[in-house]
Design a protein around this motif. Structure first.
Motif, PDB file in Angstrom:
ATOM      1  N   ILE A  44     -61.281  19.680 -49.076  1.00 13.31           N
ATOM      2  CA  ILE A  44     -60.263  18.680 -49.383  1.00 13.31           C
ATOM      3  C   ILE A  44     -60.123  17.768 -48.166  1.00 13.31           C
ATOM      4  O   ILE A  44     -60.154  18.228 -47.017  1.00 13.31           O
ATOM      5  CB  ILE A  44     -58.889  19.342 -49.675  1.00 13.31           C
ATOM      6  N   THR A  45     -59.952  16.489 -48.386  1.00 13.87           N
ATOM      7  CA  THR A  45     -59.654  15.545 -47.306  1.00 13.87           C
ATOM      8  C   THR A  45     -58.273  14.963 -47.547  1.00 13.87           C
ATOM      9  O   THR A  45     -57.986  14.490 -48.654  1.00 13.87           O
ATOM     10  CB  THR A  45     -60.689  14.409 -47.260  1.00 13.87           C
ATOM     11  N   ASP A  46     -57.413  15.015 -46.530  1.00 13.68           N
ATOM     12  CA  ASP A  46     -56.092  14.416 -46.704  1.00 13.68           C
ATOM     13  C   ASP A  46     -56.096  12.984 -46.175  1.00 13.68           C
ATOM     14  O   ASP A  46     -57.057  12.527 -45.557  1.00 13.68           O
ATOM     15  CB  ASP A  46     -54.991  15.277 -46.074  1.00 13.68           C
ATOM     16  N   GLU A  47     -55.008  12.272 -46.421  1.00 14.35           N
ATOM     17  CA  GLU A  47     -54.977  10.852 -46.092  1.00 14.35           C
ATOM     18  C   GLU A  47     -54.927  10.570 -44.600  1.00 14.35           C
ATOM     19  O   GLU A  47     -55.098   9.421 -44.173  1.00 14.35           O
ATOM     20  CB  GLU A  47     -53.789  10.178 -46.779  1.00 14.35           C
ATOM     21  N   LEU A  48     -54.704  11.600 -43.779  1.00 18.85           N
ATOM     22  CA  LEU A  48     -54.718  11.419 -42.335  1.00 18.85           C
ATOM     23  C   LEU A  48     -56.131  11.505 -41.770  1.00 18.85           C
ATOM     24  O   LEU A  48     -56.346  11.251 -40.585  1.00 18.85           O
ATOM     25  CB  LEU A  48     -53.826  12.471 -41.663  1.00 18.85           C
ATOM     26  N   GLY A  49     -57.079  11.872 -42.624  1.00 20.71           N
ATOM     27  CA  GLY A  49     -58.461  11.952 -42.194  1.00 20.71           C
ATOM     28  C   GLY A  49     -58.947  13.356 -41.916  1.00 20.71           C
ATOM     29  O   GLY A  49     -60.101  13.561 -41.547  1.00 20.71           O
ATOM     30  N   TYR A  50     -58.079  14.340 -42.090  1.00 19.46           N
ATOM     31  CA  TYR A  50     -58.479  15.736 -41.863  1.00 19.46           C
ATOM     32  C   TYR A  50     -59.223  16.265 -43.082  1.00 19.46           C
ATOM     33  O   TYR A  50     -58.845  15.997 -44.223  1.00 19.46           O
ATOM     34  CB  TYR A  50     -57.256  16.624 -41.605  1.00 19.46           C
ATOM     35  N   ILE A  51     -60.264  17.048 -42.825  1.00 18.45           N
ATOM     36  CA  ILE A  51     -60.992  17.719 -43.887  1.00 18.45           C
ATOM     37  C   ILE A  51     -60.900  19.219 -43.644  1.00 18.45           C
ATOM     38  O   ILE A  51     -61.038  19.686 -42.515  1.00 18.45           O
ATOM     39  CB  ILE A  51     -62.464  17.259 -43.963  1.00 18.45           C
ATOM     40  N   CYS A  52     -60.618  19.965 -44.700  1.00 14.60           N
ATOM     41  CA  CYS A  52     -60.418  21.402 -44.555  1.00 14.60           C
ATOM     42  C   CYS A  52     -60.881  22.109 -45.819  1.00 14.60           C
ATOM     43  O   CYS A  52     -61.131  21.467 -46.853  1.00 14.60           O
ATOM     44  CB  CYS A  52     -58.951  21.726 -44.278  1.00 14.60           C
ATOM     45  N   GLU A  53     -60.976  23.425 -45.729  1.00 15.58           N
ATOM     46  CA  GLU A  53     -61.285  24.209 -46.914  1.00 15.58           C
ATOM     47  C   GLU A  53     -60.058  24.216 -47.819  1.00 15.58           C
ATOM     48  O   GLU A  53     -58.916  24.162 -47.355  1.00 15.58           O
ATOM     49  CB  GLU A  53     -61.666  25.634 -46.513  1.00 15.58           C
ATOM     50  N   LYS A  58     -58.581  26.465 -49.346  1.00 14.97           N
ATOM     51  CA  LYS A  58     -57.642  27.556 -49.085  1.00 14.97           C
ATOM     52  C   LYS A  58     -56.729  27.250 -47.895  1.00 14.97           C
ATOM     53  O   LYS A  58     -55.685  27.883 -47.727  1.00 14.97           O
ATOM     54  CB  LYS A  58     -58.396  28.853 -48.839  1.00 14.97           C
ATOM     55  N   ASP A  59     -57.110  26.262 -47.065  1.00 14.18           N
ATOM     56  CA  ASP A  59     -56.315  25.897 -45.893  1.00 14.18           C
ATOM     57  C   ASP A  59     -55.445  24.669 -46.142  1.00 14.18           C
ATOM     58  O   ASP A  59     -54.899  24.088 -45.200  1.00 14.18           O
ATOM     59  CB  ASP A  59     -57.230  25.638 -44.685  1.00 14.18           C
ATOM     60  N   LEU A  60     -55.319  24.285 -47.395  1.00 19.70           N
ATOM     61  CA  LEU A  60     -54.457  23.153 -47.740  1.00 19.70           C
ATOM     62  C   LEU A  60     -53.018  23.635 -47.839  1.00 19.70           C
ATOM     63  O   LEU A  60     -52.722  24.631 -48.507  1.00 19.70           O
ATOM     64  CB  LEU A  60     -54.902  22.557 -49.081  1.00 19.70           C
ATOM     65  N   LEU A  61     -52.111  22.958 -47.153  1.00 21.74           N
ATOM     66  CA  LEU A  61     -50.701  23.336 -47.170  1.00 21.74           C
ATOM     67  C   LEU A  61     -50.029  22.864 -48.463  1.00 21.74           C
ATOM     68  O   LEU A  61     -50.564  22.005 -49.178  1.00 21.74           O
ATOM     69  CB  LEU A  61     -49.988  22.734 -45.955  1.00 21.74           C
ATOM     70  N   VAL A  62     -48.864  23.380 -48.735  1.00 22.75           N
ATOM     71  CA  VAL A  62     -48.162  23.032 -49.975  1.00 22.75           C
ATOM     72  C   VAL A  62     -47.746  21.562 -50.009  1.00 22.75           C
ATOM     73  O   VAL A  62     -47.489  21.011 -51.075  1.00 22.75           O
ATOM     74  CB  VAL A  62     -46.925  23.934 -50.175  1.00 22.75           C
ATOM     75  N   ASN A  63     -47.674  20.932 -48.831  1.00 24.75           N
ATOM     76  CA  ASN A  63     -47.286  19.517 -48.796  1.00 24.75           C
ATOM     77  C   ASN A  63     -48.479  18.587 -49.000  1.00 24.75           C
ATOM     78  O   ASN A  63     -48.365  17.367 -48.907  1.00 24.75           O
ATOM     79  CB  ASN A  63     -46.579  19.174 -47.492  1.00 24.75           C
ATOM     80  N   GLY A  64     -49.666  19.156 -49.276  1.00 26.52           N
ATOM     81  CA  GLY A  64     -50.843  18.342 -49.537  1.00 26.52           C
ATOM     82  C   GLY A  64     -51.662  18.013 -48.310  1.00 26.52           C
ATOM     83  O   GLY A  64     -52.708  17.368 -48.418  1.00 26.52           O
ATOM     84  N   CYS A  65     -51.208  18.456 -47.128  1.00 24.95           N
ATOM     85  CA  CYS A  65     -51.925  18.188 -45.882  1.00 24.95           C
ATOM     86  C   CYS A  65     -52.804  19.371 -45.505  1.00 24.95           C
ATOM     87  O   CYS A  65     -52.503  20.521 -45.839  1.00 24.95           O
ATOM     88  CB  CYS A  65     -50.946  17.927 -44.730  1.00 24.95           C
ATOM     89  N   CYS A  66     -53.891  19.078 -44.788  1.00 26.70           N
ATOM     90  CA  CYS A  66     -54.721  20.151 -44.259  1.00 26.70           C
ATOM     91  C   CYS A  66     -53.993  20.846 -43.110  1.00 26.70           C
ATOM     92  O   CYS A  66     -53.250  20.203 -42.352  1.00 26.70           O
ATOM     93  CB  CYS A  66     -56.043  19.572 -43.734  1.00 26.70           C
ATOM     94  N   ASN A  67     -54.185  22.124 -42.992  1.00 28.82           N
ATOM     95  CA  ASN A  67     -53.596  22.890 -41.894  1.00 28.82           C
ATOM     96  C   ASN A  67     -54.413  22.626 -40.632  1.00 28.82           C
ATOM     97  O   ASN A  67     -55.541  23.089 -40.485  1.00 28.82           O
ATOM     98  CB  ASN A  67     -53.610  24.377 -42.232  1.00 28.82           C
ATOM     99  N   VAL A  68     -53.840  21.863 -39.696  1.00 27.02           N
ATOM    100  CA  VAL A  68     -54.572  21.463 -38.487  1.00 27.02           C
ATOM    101  C   VAL A  68     -54.693  22.608 -37.490  1.00 27.02           C
ATOM    102  O   VAL A  68     -55.417  22.493 -36.494  1.00 27.02           O
ATOM    103  CB  VAL A  68     -53.898  20.243 -37.816  1.00 27.02           C
ATOM    104  N   ASN A  69     -53.999  23.702 -37.724  1.00 27.15           N
ATOM    105  CA  ASN A  69     -54.065  24.848 -36.814  1.00 27.15           C
ATOM    106  C   ASN A  69     -55.224  25.794 -37.136  1.00 27.15           C
ATOM    107  O   ASN A  69     -55.418  26.788 -36.438  1.00 27.15           O
ATOM    108  CB  ASN A  69     -52.735  25.631 -36.866  1.00 27.15           C
TER     109      ASN A  69
END
Length: 205
Positions: free
Chosen positions: A85-94, A96-107
């Motif tokens: 998944i890619t969020d609108e901030l430019g982060y790409i993550c698996e 399963k690491d997508l937070l409930v707010n729709g953002c990737c977990n940067v940690n």
């Protein structure tokens, strides 16, 4: 008994001057229709040239630092990826690491920012989510603006609806007629998601 009207009509048709009048009227009608069609064609062509040169398309795309959504604790994302998944901030993550707010977990160590993995120098990538993430780099803004300035009217329906950098990258990276040749074959069957200015080179026939 044959009606007098039919007999009279047959007699008139045998006269050469009547046939000449009918032929002349038919010719005038044909020429008038042809000239009107030509006028419409010229008018449409001139209107198209005016739209192309004097009235450029007013794109609504807005670029902003960070490209953050209005609600700072919420993110839009690329949604459909099964694994990434890619969020609108430019982060790409698996996924399963997508937070409930729709953002990737940067940690999470595997989360990356503005990642161009699987992308070629021409701006074409083999993975859609990496295409979007790479496209969101602030340095890509000028490239995207150049593309929009040169985009044909044919792309108007595709790009007029987008309003910011994120939506533009989502739309640009989706496969379209730019990504295929002969309407059924990818120009590049591997790197088929492109944010670059130009489509992939045509494969030899």
């Amino acid at each position: 008994m044959v009606p007098w009207g039919a007999v009279l009509w047959r007699r008139l048709l045998r006269k050469r001057w009547v046939l000449g009048v009918v032929f002349g009227l038919s010719l005038v009608y044909f020429l008038t229709s042809t000239f009107k069609q030509e006028e419409r064609t010229v008018r449409d062509r001139n209107l198209l040239q005016v739209q192309e040169h004097e009235q450029p398309i007013l794109w609504k795309v807005k670029f902003s630092v960070g490209n953050s959504s209005q609600l700072s604790n919420q993110c839009r994302n690329s949604v459909q990826g099964k694994l990434l998944i890619t969020d609108e901030l430019g982060y790409i993550c698996e996924r399963k690491d997508l937070l409930v707010n729709g953002c990737c977990n940067v940690n999470v160590a595997s989360t990356k920012l503005y990642s161009c993995d699987s992308c070629l120098p021409n701006g074409c990538c083999s993975v859609y989510e990496y295409c979007v993430s790479c496209c969101l780099q602030p340095s890509k803004q000028h490239l995207l603006e150049r593309f929009l300035n040169r985009a044909a009217i044919a792309f108007q329906n595709l790009f007029m609806a987008v309003e910011d950098h994120f939506e533009l990258c989502l739309a640009k990276c989706r496969t379209s007629s730019q990504s295929v040749q002969h309407e059924n074959t990818y120009r590049d069957p591997v790197a088929k998601y492109c944010y670059g200015e130009y489509p992939p080179e045509l494969l030899p026939v």
